[in-house]
Design a protein around this motif. Structure first.
Motif, PDB file in Angstrom:
ATOM      1  N   GLU A   1       0.817  -1.212   0.000  1.00  0.00           N
ATOM      2  CA  GLU A   1       0.000   0.000   0.000  1.00  0.00           C
ATOM      3  C   GLU A   1       0.853   1.265   0.000  1.00  0.00           C
ATOM      4  O   GLU A   1       0.326   2.368  -0.095  1.00  0.00           O
ATOM      5  CB  GLU A   1      -0.930   0.006   1.220  1.00  0.00           C
ATOM      6  N   VAL A   2       2.165   1.084   0.103  1.00  0.00           N
ATOM      7  CA  VAL A   2       3.093   2.200   0.129  1.00  0.00           C
ATOM      8  C   VAL A   2       4.327   1.792  -0.665  1.00  0.00           C
ATOM      9  O   VAL A   2       4.681   0.610  -0.719  1.00  0.00           O
ATOM     10  CB  VAL A   2       3.443   2.580   1.598  1.00  0.00           C
ATOM     11  N   ILE A   3       4.949   2.747  -1.319  1.00  0.00           N
ATOM     12  CA  ILE A   3       6.166   2.454  -2.074  1.00  0.00           C
ATOM     13  C   ILE A   3       7.361   2.696  -1.171  1.00  0.00           C
ATOM     14  O   ILE A   3       7.534   3.795  -0.627  1.00  0.00           O
ATOM     15  CB  ILE A   3       6.247   3.297  -3.355  1.00  0.00           C
ATOM     16  N   ALA A   4       8.149   1.634  -0.999  1.00  0.00           N
ATOM     17  CA  ALA A   4       9.370   1.686  -0.199  1.00  0.00           C
ATOM     18  C   ALA A   4      10.544   1.435  -1.140  1.00  0.00           C
ATOM     19  O   ALA A   4      10.609   0.390  -1.789  1.00  0.00           O
ATOM     20  CB  ALA A   4       9.321   0.631   0.897  1.00  0.00           C
ATOM     21  N   LEU A   5      11.432   2.401  -1.221  1.00  0.00           N
ATOM     22  CA  LEU A   5      12.589   2.277  -2.104  1.00  0.00           C
ATOM     23  C   LEU A   5      13.782   1.790  -1.299  1.00  0.00           C
ATOM     24  O   LEU A   5      14.087   2.359  -0.245  1.00  0.00           O
ATOM     25  CB  LEU A   5      12.905   3.627  -2.748  1.00  0.00           C
ATOM     26  N   PRO A   6      14.450   0.746  -1.740  1.00  0.00           N
ATOM     27  CA  PRO A   6      15.588   0.232  -0.980  1.00  0.00           C
ATOM     28  C   PRO A   6      16.717   1.247  -0.917  1.00  0.00           C
ATOM     29  O   PRO A   6      17.118   1.821  -1.927  1.00  0.00           O
ATOM     30  CB  PRO A   6      16.012  -1.021  -1.736  1.00  0.00           C
ATOM     31  N   LYS A   7      17.197   1.488   0.300  1.00  0.00           N
ATOM     32  CA  LYS A   7      18.323   2.394   0.521  1.00  0.00           C
ATOM     33  C   LYS A   7      19.578   1.585   0.796  1.00  0.00           C
ATOM     34  O   LYS A   7      20.673   2.005   0.492  1.00  0.00           O
ATOM     35  CB  LYS A   7      18.017   3.314   1.700  1.00  0.00           C
ATOM     36  N   GLY A   8      19.400   0.433   1.360  1.00  0.00           N
ATOM     37  CA  GLY A   8      20.495  -0.478   1.675  1.00  0.00           C
ATOM     38  C   GLY A   8      19.962  -1.890   1.613  1.00  0.00           C
ATOM     39  O   GLY A   8      18.908  -2.144   1.024  1.00  0.00           O
ATOM     40  N   ARG A   9      20.662  -2.783   2.255  1.00  0.00           N
ATOM     41  CA  ARG A   9      20.201  -4.181   2.229  1.00  0.00           C
ATOM     42  C   ARG A   9      18.890  -4.360   2.973  1.00  0.00           C
ATOM     43  O   ARG A   9      18.036  -5.124   2.551  1.00  0.00           O
ATOM     44  CB  ARG A   9      21.253  -5.090   2.829  1.00  0.00           C
ATOM     45  N   ARG A  10      18.756  -3.688   4.112  1.00  0.00           N
ATOM     46  CA  ARG A  10      17.548  -3.881   4.908  1.00  0.00           C
ATOM     47  C   ARG A  10      16.813  -2.587   5.213  1.00  0.00           C
ATOM     48  O   ARG A  10      15.825  -2.600   5.924  1.00  0.00           O
ATOM     49  CB  ARG A  10      17.895  -4.591   6.215  1.00  0.00           C
ATOM     50  N   THR A  11      17.298  -1.479   4.712  1.00  0.00           N
ATOM     51  CA  THR A  11      16.645  -0.205   4.999  1.00  0.00           C
ATOM     52  C   THR A  11      15.952   0.331   3.755  1.00  0.00           C
ATOM     53  O   THR A  11      16.380   0.061   2.633  1.00  0.00           O
ATOM     54  CB  THR A  11      17.650   0.840   5.515  1.00  0.00           C
ATOM     55  N   HIS A  12      14.903   1.059   3.994  1.00  0.00           N
ATOM     56  CA  HIS A  12      14.121   1.636   2.903  1.00  0.00           C
ATOM     57  C   HIS A  12      13.808   3.094   3.220  1.00  0.00           C
ATOM     58  O   HIS A  12      13.784   3.494   4.382  1.00  0.00           O
ATOM     59  CB  HIS A  12      12.794   0.885   2.736  1.00  0.00           C
ATOM     60  N   VAL A  13      13.575   3.838   2.172  1.00  0.00           N
ATOM     61  CA  VAL A  13      13.061   5.198   2.308  1.00  0.00           C
ATOM     62  C   VAL A  13      11.757   5.261   1.524  1.00  0.00           C
ATOM     63  O   VAL A  13      11.488   4.423   0.658  1.00  0.00           O
ATOM     64  CB  VAL A  13      14.070   6.261   1.809  1.00  0.00           C
ATOM     65  N   PHE A  14      10.971   6.264   1.845  1.00  0.00           N
ATOM     66  CA  PHE A  14       9.634   6.368   1.298  1.00  0.00           C
ATOM     67  C   PHE A  14       9.460   7.722   0.630  1.00  0.00           C
ATOM     68  O   PHE A  14       9.695   8.753   1.262  1.00  0.00           O
ATOM     69  CB  PHE A  14       8.602   6.208   2.421  1.00  0.00           C
ATOM     70  N   PRO A  15       9.060   7.750  -0.642  1.00  0.00           N
ATOM     71  CA  PRO A  15       8.785   9.028  -1.287  1.00  0.00           C
ATOM     72  C   PRO A  15       7.663   9.749  -0.528  1.00  0.00           C
ATOM     73  O   PRO A  15       6.587   9.191  -0.305  1.00  0.00           O
ATOM     74  CB  PRO A  15       8.350   8.641  -2.702  1.00  0.00           C
ATOM     75  N   LEU A  16       7.942  10.957  -0.112  1.00  0.00           N
ATOM     76  CA  LEU A  16       7.008  11.711   0.722  1.00  0.00           C
ATOM     77  C   LEU A  16       5.733  12.081  -0.031  1.00  0.00           C
ATOM     78  O   LEU A  16       4.656  12.159   0.564  1.00  0.00           O
ATOM     79  CB  LEU A  16       7.701  12.971   1.250  1.00  0.00           C
ATOM     80  N   ALA A  17       5.822  12.252  -1.331  1.00  0.00           N
ATOM     81  CA  ALA A  17       4.666  12.692  -2.121  1.00  0.00           C
ATOM     82  C   ALA A  17       3.517  11.690  -2.133  1.00  0.00           C
ATOM     83  O   ALA A  17       2.393  12.049  -2.474  1.00  0.00           O
ATOM     84  CB  ALA A  17       5.095  12.988  -3.560  1.00  0.00           C
ATOM     85  N   GLN A  18       3.773  10.458  -1.729  1.00  0.00           N
ATOM     86  CA  GLN A  18       2.704   9.454  -1.751  1.00  0.00           C
ATOM     87  C   GLN A  18       1.792   9.529  -0.530  1.00  0.00           C
ATOM     88  O   GLN A  18       0.776   8.837  -0.478  1.00  0.00           O
ATOM     89  CB  GLN A  18       3.300   8.056  -1.866  1.00  0.00           C
ATOM     90  N   PHE A  19       2.135  10.377   0.440  1.00  0.00           N
ATOM     91  CA  PHE A  19       1.335  10.477   1.653  1.00  0.00           C
ATOM     92  C   PHE A  19       0.433  11.709   1.618  1.00  0.00           C
ATOM     93  O   PHE A  19       0.879  12.805   1.308  1.00  0.00           O
ATOM     94  CB  PHE A  19       2.240  10.555   2.887  1.00  0.00           C
ATOM     95  N   VAL A  20      -0.826  11.485   1.942  1.00  0.00           N
ATOM     96  CA  VAL A  20      -1.802  12.568   2.044  1.00  0.00           C
ATOM     97  C   VAL A  20      -2.586  12.339   3.334  1.00  0.00           C
ATOM     98  O   VAL A  20      -3.128  11.247   3.541  1.00  0.00           O
ATOM     99  CB  VAL A  20      -2.756  12.611   0.829  1.00  0.00           C
ATOM    100  N   ASP A  21      -2.632  13.342   4.169  1.00  0.00           N
ATOM    101  CA  ASP A  21      -3.370  13.253   5.433  1.00  0.00           C
ATOM    102  C   ASP A  21      -2.962  12.047   6.274  1.00  0.00           C
ATOM    103  O   ASP A  21      -3.794  11.349   6.839  1.00  0.00           O
ATOM    104  CB  ASP A  21      -4.886  13.229   5.181  1.00  0.00           C
TER     105      ASP A  21
END
Length: 187
Positions: A107-127
């Motif tokens: 339900e959310v896009i998580a982009l891999p930053k490392g082997r086990r860490t992810h970052v999330f594009p902020l634009a996908q969040f509303v309220d």
């Protein structure tokens, strides 16, 4: 520019190799960002011609900041503002457990930053929630990077509209249909 590229860690250089067509857009955004920063510094009286950073101490601080950003800086050049779990928890008041559930359900896009860490594009969040329809897009475009790139660029399948903008306007079915067509035709 060659010095900057060759000083990147191996994984960043590999990302550049795979970025291919994204690189010209990223360079354009970087140059525009630098021009905007110089303009802002000129307005504040902090810009010294020939020294865009504004002093050796300031330069060292900027280098340390960029090094601490790691992959995020490179990723933000094509993905826009990305944030980690701590930011999402502290600033958006979304518990990590909820974020993990959303991630498992696609339900959310998580982009891999490392082997086990992810970052999330902020634009996908509303309220305080990811926009509805992301799971349908990820069902068609399984790679989160490909899905995010498709979501944030104008699509000919949607009359030149940006799919993420349509999701924010509750047009999930239309975006899902376009994602399905895109997935079939882009292979």
């Amino acid at each position: 520019m060659l010095v900057a590229v060759t000083s990147l860690p191996l994984e960043h250089r590999s990302a550049l190799d795979s970025a291919g067509e994204l690189l010209p857009d990223a360079v354009t955004r970087l140059v525009e960002s630098l021009a905007a920063e110089i303009d802002e510094r000129q307005k504040q009286g902090r810009f010294v011609p020939g020294n865009a950073i504004g002093g050796q101490a300031d330069a060292e601080t900027k280098v340390e900041h960029h090094l601490s950003q790691g992959q995020c800086s490179l990723m933000q050049s094509w993905a826009g503002k990305v944030v980690g779990q701590t930011f999402i928890e502290d600033e958006l008041n979304i518990p990590r457990s909820t974020l993990h559930v959303w991630r498992r359900r696609n339900e959310v896009i998580a982009l891999p930053k490392g082997r086990r860490t992810h970052v999330f594009p902020l634009a996908q969040f509303v309220d305080g929630r990811p926009v509805d329809g992301i799971s349908q897009v990820l069902a068609e475009l399984e790679n989160p990077r490909s899905a995010w790139l498709w979501l944030v660029r104008p699509s000919r399948l949607l009359d030149g509209k940006i799919p993420l903008d349509l999701l924010k306007r509750n047009r999930a079915a239309q975006v899902a249909d376009a994602a399905a067509i895109y997935a079939k035709t882009s292979l």
